[in-house]
Design an enzyme around this catalytic site. Structure first.
Site, PDB file in Angstrom:
ATOM      1  N   GLU A 159       2.738  27.231  30.411  1.00  0.00           N
ATOM      2  CA  GLU A 159       4.147  27.534  30.116  1.00  0.00           C
ATOM      3  C   GLU A 159       5.088  26.700  30.979  1.00  0.00           C
ATOM      4  OE1 GLU A 159       1.707  29.652  30.779  1.00  0.00           O
ATOM      5  OE2 GLU A 159       1.929  31.555  29.717  1.00  0.00           O
ATOM      6  N   ASN A 169      -7.370  16.134  43.925  1.00  0.00           N
ATOM      7  CA  ASN A 169      -6.795  15.308  42.881  1.00  0.00           C
ATOM      8  C   ASN A 169      -5.355  15.738  42.560  1.00  0.00           C
ATOM      9  OD1 ASN A 169      -6.892  13.217  41.101  1.00  0.00           O
ATOM     10  ND2 ASN A 169      -8.192  14.239  39.616  1.00  0.00           N
ATOM     11  N   GLU A 191     -10.056  -0.205  25.090  1.00  0.00           N
ATOM     12  CA  GLU A 191     -10.335   1.213  25.377  1.00  0.00           C
ATOM     13  C   GLU A 191      -9.611   2.197  24.456  1.00  0.00           C
ATOM     14  OE1 GLU A 191     -10.097   2.158  29.619  1.00  0.00           O
ATOM     15  OE2 GLU A 191     -10.672   0.120  30.149  1.00  0.00           O
ATOM     16  N   ARG A 206       2.314  17.422  34.874  1.00  0.00           N
ATOM     17  CA  ARG A 206       1.084  16.786  34.415  1.00  0.00           C
ATOM     18  C   ARG A 206      -0.146  17.629  34.752  1.00  0.00           C
ATOM     19  NH1 ARG A 206       0.118  11.439  33.193  1.00  0.00           N
ATOM     20  NH2 ARG A 206       2.070  10.432  32.602  1.00  0.00           N
ATOM     21  N   CYS A 207      -0.991  17.815  33.759  1.00  0.00           N
ATOM     22  CA  CYS A 207      -2.216  18.578  33.965  1.00  0.00           C
ATOM     23  C   CYS A 207      -3.393  17.749  33.477  1.00  0.00           C
ATOM     24  CB  CYS A 207      -2.179  19.869  33.168  1.00  0.00           C
ATOM     25  SG  CYS A 207      -0.769  20.891  33.573  1.00  0.00           S
ATOM     26  N   HIS A 264     -12.521  -2.319  39.888  1.00  0.00           N
ATOM     27  CA  HIS A 264     -11.073  -2.156  39.984  1.00  0.00           C
ATOM     28  C   HIS A 264     -10.755  -0.903  40.781  1.00  0.00           C
ATOM     29  CE1 HIS A 264      -6.897  -1.571  39.007  1.00  0.00           C
ATOM     30  NE2 HIS A 264      -7.192  -0.382  38.518  1.00  0.00           N
ATOM     31  N   CYS A 299      -7.257   1.334  42.290  1.00  0.00           N
ATOM     32  CA  CYS A 299      -5.803   1.296  42.169  1.00  0.00           C
ATOM     33  C   CYS A 299      -5.080   2.165  43.180  1.00  0.00           C
ATOM     34  CB  CYS A 299      -5.341   1.624  40.763  1.00  0.00           C
ATOM     35  SG  CYS A 299      -6.085   3.036  39.995  1.00  0.00           S
ATOM     36  N   HIS A 349       3.226   0.664  36.554  1.00  0.00           N
ATOM     37  CA  HIS A 349       3.797   2.018  36.591  1.00  0.00           C
ATOM     38  C   HIS A 349       5.283   1.997  36.256  1.00  0.00           C
ATOM     39  CE1 HIS A 349       0.158   2.205  39.080  1.00  0.00           C
ATOM     40  NE2 HIS A 349      -0.014   3.314  38.404  1.00  0.00           N
TER      41      HIS A 349
HETATM   42  N1  GLN Z   1     -10.098   0.459  32.985  1.00  0.00           N
HETATM   43  C1  GLN Z   1      -9.139   1.500  33.211  1.00  0.00           C
HETATM   44  C2  GLN Z   1      -7.883   1.212  32.395  1.00  0.00           C
HETATM   45  O1  GLN Z   1      -7.543   0.096  32.261  1.00  0.00           O
HETATM   46  C3  GLN Z   1      -8.790   1.640  34.666  1.00  0.00           C
HETATM   47  C4  GLN Z   1      -7.813   2.771  34.913  1.00  0.00           C
HETATM   48  C5  GLN Z   1      -7.588   3.120  36.370  1.00  0.00           C
HETATM   49  O2  GLN Z   1      -7.800   2.338  37.248  1.00  0.00           O
HETATM   50  N2  GLN Z   1      -7.138   4.310  36.642  1.00  0.00           N
HETATM   51  O3  GLN Z   1      -7.223   2.086  31.921  1.00  0.00           O
HETATM   52 ZN    ZN Z   2      -6.039   1.290  38.223  1.00  0.00          ZN
END
Ligand code: GLN
Ligand code: ZN
Length: 787
Positions: A22, A141, A516, A547-548, A673, A675, A726
């Site tokens: 909610e 998280n 993806e 955000r959930c 990768h 981030c 972002h």
């Molecule tokens: N391969 C993922 C993407 O491009 C990596 C996402 C991430 O680093 N959170 O969405």
């Molecule tokens: Zn990333």
């Protein structure tokens, strides 16, 4: 000063979003103008009342046993707003908060709406004014907003999110606040302050505000107040332990004498020195984390027995971090032992942390395998466990016979389920050798890859995902509902892949991806395609603000029944002559973003996932895919809060990544990768991953990480992100050239890659295409200069 005991059964916090999310809905409606501030306050108050009633009916009936920790957005933002520690770029917002004053959370007039808008502007930013930075809350998280403190910060009580709630809900509830030491340790120097500004030196002023706040809570009827001080269980701060403990003592000497009984919660680990320091103050109760923390030895207990005589130690024995039922018999045994050693102390039962990290009610899970469901406890079930344990401790086993029997049955059912321990999986992990985690020397790999891939210097690529368009989401939803056949869904995804490949070819990127499109989420997608995982229908957990996420549940041994990504990647490769990069999510990230079984060592679990990915990589190679990326964005997040545990963690996490990638042929280029910007902390770990190419976030921090990388020496390929995905801004060519040039002068051009900061799934094509075009143009310019 009330000399009452802390309630025998309590929890440290409860999910705030509501069973049907909610809060998410009303927040998003308020932001989009669909709902008024009055309605938002009304819904929030309703949520608070219904959750208090719910907790009461679940057995939290003693005065002060129900935490009042509701927050519109974030508990750290609340304390920022309450103490006036608002950055100067939000001075208008600060005024609006001050104008609404302590009645903010109660009144429903125009000043309330203005104050709520101010609060959300600080949280979300507006135009050129960036939001407060968001960072993960300890090793969870959940993301909190990072306070910015500097010489310009004027601490002043602007109003509290808790006080009126206490008045609203009566005496039974216990307001919960982030404590002053944790508040300051989580803060970073503001722009006005220098890098080494001494934030902790502001403690006395902050304490004056907290005093005003407690006074207000007391006048509103609160008898117990909870202060969360999780920062004490970590040692990753810029201050000495002595200084931090002294700050703790100073804080609670002042705050414990204002007429409310205080509970100080030391969660997310152990902090025995803090327990000792608090005993010297007039704090009435301390909560310790027995799940993540160490078990106190006999000597420690003897000291506590003396120091805390007549007061309360609340034993956090029901985990606030996972979804497994507590083994009640074992927990009761542990509690009895504590009680024997703490004869002078009132021993209470509680959760190890707030329950904000777990979904609300397992009864809402209609699609889970009933046997797996019977092993689970979400927030409501955990409340019942706490109540049962307190009762059992007080009155003996007989009083909770039914609960013990049910818990025993769950333990037994979990042990005997054939999916929990699978012989073929165990044989394989047991047979893993050091050589399985080892590829050929980098130089040999690099030579073979150069020969195979024919890449230019400073090659360009992306991180994997392309924009998740409305059409993609629609197709997935229709497929899930059974309205789109498997064949039609596959067709739709293939059309999308073809589109993504053509876009990349036209732009001129060097290493392509399939985009993806088929993935709802980078972890859940793998969880759905591996055995040993379950996914929920309503298991929502707040990630930040509205955000959930719905973490998957890893309950059994992990098996890959069939190739997962090969179909998509090889289709994409069939469309182009450029090398295609296959995309996998790494073992640590899969574990960090799921609820992981608690009956097995993390290293074993990680290796099982590692082996499944290893097989996937072999299949990708077989299908002719020359480059594979294994994403590990969560490696930093799981880093232990105490340095003493770091090496053990790196052993298994790096080990699992290397097991996943260790079977790759020399001619296969392995990427990874990560981030986040504080790359420095994990640079050694990243080096140990031994990936051929590593892409990292760097554009927001303007390549600040380069000196650390150069100093450290990093021999393999590196792609510091040059486009902050972002933000909706399209980076210009000159800007990217500047960033790339900085990287070239720091690291040399030979090992350098050009890529965005992260995946593009949240971006639109209108931003993606020009940004990638500019990236490619910038890379060409920089290449020319260095020929
Ligand atoms: N391969 C993922 C993407 O491009 C990596 C996402 C991430 O680093 N959170 O969405
Ligand atoms: Zn990333």
């Amino acid at each position: 000063m009330t000399e009452q005991h802390f309630p025998s059964a309590s929890i440290l916090g409860y999910p705030r979003i509501g069973v049907h999310r909610e809060l998410k809905r009303v927040l998003e409606d308020f932001w989009s103008g669909k709902t008024s501030g009055v309605q938002l306050v009304a819904t929030a108050n309703q949520l608070r009342c219904s959750r208090t009633e719910r907790l009461h009916s679940l057995g939290l009936t003693e005065a002060g046993s129900i935490p009042e920790d509701f927050s519109y957005y974030d508990q750290v933002l609340d304390i920022i707003a309450a103490t006036g520690a608002v950055p100067t770029r939000f001075s208008e917002e600060r005024k609006a908060l001050a104008a609404a004053g302590p009645d903010l959370w109660h009144a429903s007039d125009s000043s309330t709406t203005a104050a709520l808008e101010a609060l959300f502007t600080i949280a979300r930013g507006e135009g050129a004014r960036p939001a407060l930075e968001m960072t993960k809350w300890f090793d969870s998280n959940y993301h909190y907003l990072v306070p910015e403190i500097g010489p310009e910060t004027k601490f002043e009580w602007l109003g509290s999110t808790r006080s009126r709630a206490a008045a609203l809900l009566g005496e039974g509830v216990r307001p919960v606040l982030v404590g002053p030491v944790t508040f300051l340790l989580l803060s970073k120097p503001s722009e006005e302050a220098g890098e080494d500004y001494d934030i902790l030196a502001r403690l006395p002023e902050v304490l004056s505000v907290y005093e005003a706040l407690i006074d207000d809570l007391v006048s509103a009827g609160a008898s117990w107040v909870q202060f969360d001080e999780p920062a004490l269980t970590s040692d990753r701060w810029a201050y000495s332990r002595e200084r931090i403990i002294a700050a703790l003592t100073e804080s609670y000497e002042r705050l414990s004498v204002r007429g409310a009984s205080l509970l100080v919660a030391l969660t997310y680990g152990h902090a025995f020195d803090a327990v000792e320091a608090l005993a010297a103050t007039k704090v009435q109760a301390v909560a310790i984390d027995l799940v993540k923390g160490k078990t106190p030895d006999a000597q420690t207990l003897a000291a506590w027995n003396k120091a805390w005589a007549g007061r309360t130690i609340a034993a956090g024995i029901v985990s606030g971090r996972n979804v497994w039922r507590t083994n009640l018999r074992a927990a009761l045994g542990q509690l009895r032992e504590l009680k024997e050693n703490l004869g002078q102390v009132h021993l209470a039962v509680t959760t190890s942390t707030s329950l904000q990290h777990v979904p609300i009610d397992v009864e809402k899970e209609t699609k889970l395998d009933p046997q797996v469901a019977s092993w689970l406890a979400f927030a409501d079930q955990k409340v019942e466990e706490v109540v049962a344990l307190a009762k059992g401790l007080e009155e003996g086993d007989e009083a909770i016979e039914a609960e013990l029997a049910a818990s025993d049955a769950a333990v037994e059912s979990r042990q005997s389920h054939p999916g929990v321990r699978r012989a073929e999986v165990r044989e394989r992990t047991a047979a893993v050798t050091a050589a399985d985690r080892e590829r050929a020397p980098y130089a040999e790999r690099a030579a073979q890859q150069a020969e195979r891939l024919h890449l230019p210097v400073l090659p360009t690529t992306t991180i994997g995902s392309f924009p998740q368009t409305v059409e993609i989401r629609k197709a997935r939803a229709a497929h899930r509902r059974g309205e789109l056949s498997a064949a039609d869904y596959e067709q739709a995804m293939k059309a999308e892949i073809e589109h993504v490949v053509r876009v990349q070819e036209r732009i001129g990127l060097d290493v392509l991806v399939h985009g993806e499109a088929e993935r709802n989420d980078m972890v859940q997608y793998f969880a759905e395609n591996l055995e040993g995982f379950a996914t929920t229908v309503n298991g929502w957990v707040q990630s930040y603000g509205s955000r959930c996420t719905r973490p998957s549940i890893l309950w059994g041994d992990v098996v890959r029944p069939a190739p997962i990504t090969v179909k998509w990647s090889s289709y994409a490769q069939s469309l182009t002559d450029k090398p295609l990069k296959g995309m996998l999510t790494g073992p640590v990230t899969i574990m960090a973003w799921s609820f992981v079984r608690d009956d097995e060592a993390p290293g074993e679990v990680a290796d099982q996932i590692g082996l499944a990915l290893r097989d996937e990589i072999a299949d990708l190679e077989e299908a002719g895919i020359p480059v594979v990326q294994v994403d590990e964005p969560a490696i930093r997040e799981l880093l232990p809060l105490r340095k003493e545990n770091e090496e053990e963690y790196l052993q298994w996490s790096v080990g699992a990544f290397r097991l996943a990638t260790g079977g790759a042929q020399s001619k296969t280029q392995v990427h990874t990768h990560l981030c986040y910007s504080d790359f420095k902390t994990v640079i050694d770990a990243v080096d140990r991953l031994d990936a051929d190419v590593t892409s990292i976030e760097a554009s927001r921090s303007r390549m600040e990480i380069l000196p650390a990388i150069r100093e450290r020496g990093f021999e393999r390929g590196l792609g510091p992100g040059v486009w902050d995905i972002h933000s909706p801004r399209v980076p210009q060519v000159e800007e990217i050239v500047r960033l790339l040039q900085a990287a070239v002068s720091g690291l040399g051009i030979e090992k350098l890659w050009g890529n965005p900061d992260c995946g593009l799934k949240t971006r639109a094509y209108t931003e993606t295409i020009p940004s990638l075009e500019n990236l490619v143009a910038a890379a060409k310019q920089v290449r020319q200069r260095h020929q």
